[in-house]
Design a protein around this motif. Structure first.
Motif: not given
Length: 406
Positions: A134-136, A188-193, A387-391
């Protein structure tokens, strides 16, 4: 088609679970600790409601062992479950039973996406769902370098399990840097306020008329919010601003002690602690200024909403959120952490300003945060998180607003 029972998920085939594509409804399993009155819970409700309204099937699961209650308003299409209802066995076996119950629930729901909030729930989700494919996405809801009440074993488990996630979401750029220090294996990080909640009233045109004026604060009464220190600061300023009162909405372990201190100071008529607010926007809009005196924040919802409503604000430059929200102090009074004199001076400037000046400051701040933290933009950022994009995706170096993944 009949709607599934509110306490059960619909089992679907694996092929059907993979069928959701761009623009098609998705099955989202959203894991939280509780749905009480905190900031993380309000964000969870905002996201769950928005996804349900766009047609996604949202199952919101409270993982707190004691079950609890729901203090948030949820769209009727959001299915709310308590994991405690599915956990059986003796107390000493409950941690393992919780993992097994969550794994069974995920197999029943067959979600296209899994989202988890808060470190303890994140670790539980990653352990329980390991190997299911599962994509978590897991979300840290406070600054990772300043997590309070995080036991050493949980810190080690975070470091070990977070690299398993599709992506780890933090709320600020500073938080992203700190996350990589405590979980260096994350790639894999996301900056989401946090988003401005749907339904937030428009920025007010004018502040309420006097003759009395209200300095507002809002949040849980715990050591991190430092409401005890705010009370002492206001008590020292009260003689200089006799037409101003302090009102702190919220509940928590320290509220009784703060009430006793207000009585000791003899300021019951000037400092009000009315408890948890079920109408926070109306209460904020009725005030004349807002103050955030926290030692640590993940992303301060109360400050964001006060700014969006047009209140002039004072905030401590704590990790993390206030600096980014206020653009380094250009949109509000930003004072150094643990500087009582600076906090008092900033509050005096706001309270002594002319109403027209406070209104102008509030309008400028409202225009900025409403353009940067709108719900639609934040929802797109969450969609990009799977998404599967790295970074790292999300806020660019010079911008707090979400941007698409590369």
């Amino acid at each position: 088609m009949s709607r599934p029972d509110a306490h059960e998920c619909v089992s679907r085939s694996g092929a059907d679970a993979r069928a959701a594509g761009p623009g098609r409804p998705r099955r989202i399993l959203f894991l939280v600790s509780s749905m009480h009155g905190g900031g993380a819970e309000r964000v969870a409700a905002t996201l769950a409601n928005a996804w349900a309204r766009r047609g996604d099937e949202v199952t919101l699961v409270c993982c707190y062992s004691g079950r609890g209650r729901c203090d948030q308003v949820l769209d009727p299409a959001v299915r709310l479950l308590w994991l405690a209802d599915r956990v059986r066995g003796p107390a000493w076996l409950r941690p393992v039973a919780k993992l097994a119950a969550l794994r069974r629930l995920a197999r029943e729901c067959r979600p296209d996406r899994v989202l988890s909030f808060l470190t303890n729930v994140n670790v539980t989700a990653l352990l329980a769902l390991r190997g299911l494919g599962l994509p978590i996405v897991v979300g840290e809801r406070t600054d990772p370098a300043h997590s309070v009440n995080l036991e050493p074993v949980l810190r080690r488990l975070r470091r070990w399990t977070y690299p398993w996630a599709r992506r780890v979401a933090v709320q600020t750029r500073r938080g992203a840097v700190h996350l990589l220090r405590v979980a260096p294996g994350v790639r894999r990080l996301a900056v989401i306020p946090n988003p401005l909640p749907d339904g937030l009233p428009a920025c007010r045109v004018r502040e309420p008329a006097g003759p009395r004026y209200t300095l507002a604060a809002l949040g849980r009464f715990n050591p991190v919010k430092q409401f005890d220190r705010l009370i002492e600061c206001f008590a020292a300023l009260a003689p200089q601003c006799p037409d101003w009162d302090l009102c702190i909405w919220g509940d928590g372990a320290q509220r009784d002690a703060c009430l006793r201190r207000v009585r000791e100071l003899g300021l019951e008529s000037r400092i009000r602690l009315p408890g948890f607010s079920r109408t926070p926007w109306e209460d904020l809009a009725a005030a004349h200024a807002f103050v955030l005196n926290s030692r640590v924040e993940g992303f301060p919802n109360a400050l964001l909403e006060a700014m969006a409503l047009g209140l002039p604000c004072v905030a401590t430059d704590c990790p993390s959120g206030p600096s980014e929200l206020t653009l380094g102090g250009r949109l509000a009074e930003l004072v150094p952490l643990d500087d009582e004199a600076a906090l008092g001076a900033a509050l005096l400037r706001v309270m002594r300003a002319a109403p027209a000046e406070r209104e102008a400051r509030g309008r400028a701040a409202a225009g900025s945060v409403r353009s940067r933290y709108g719900l639609d933009a934040v929802l797109r950022a969450w969609d990009d998180a799977w998404t599967e994009a790295d970074g790292t995706i999300g806020a660019a170096d010079g911008d707090d607003a979400p941007r698409p993944a590369p």
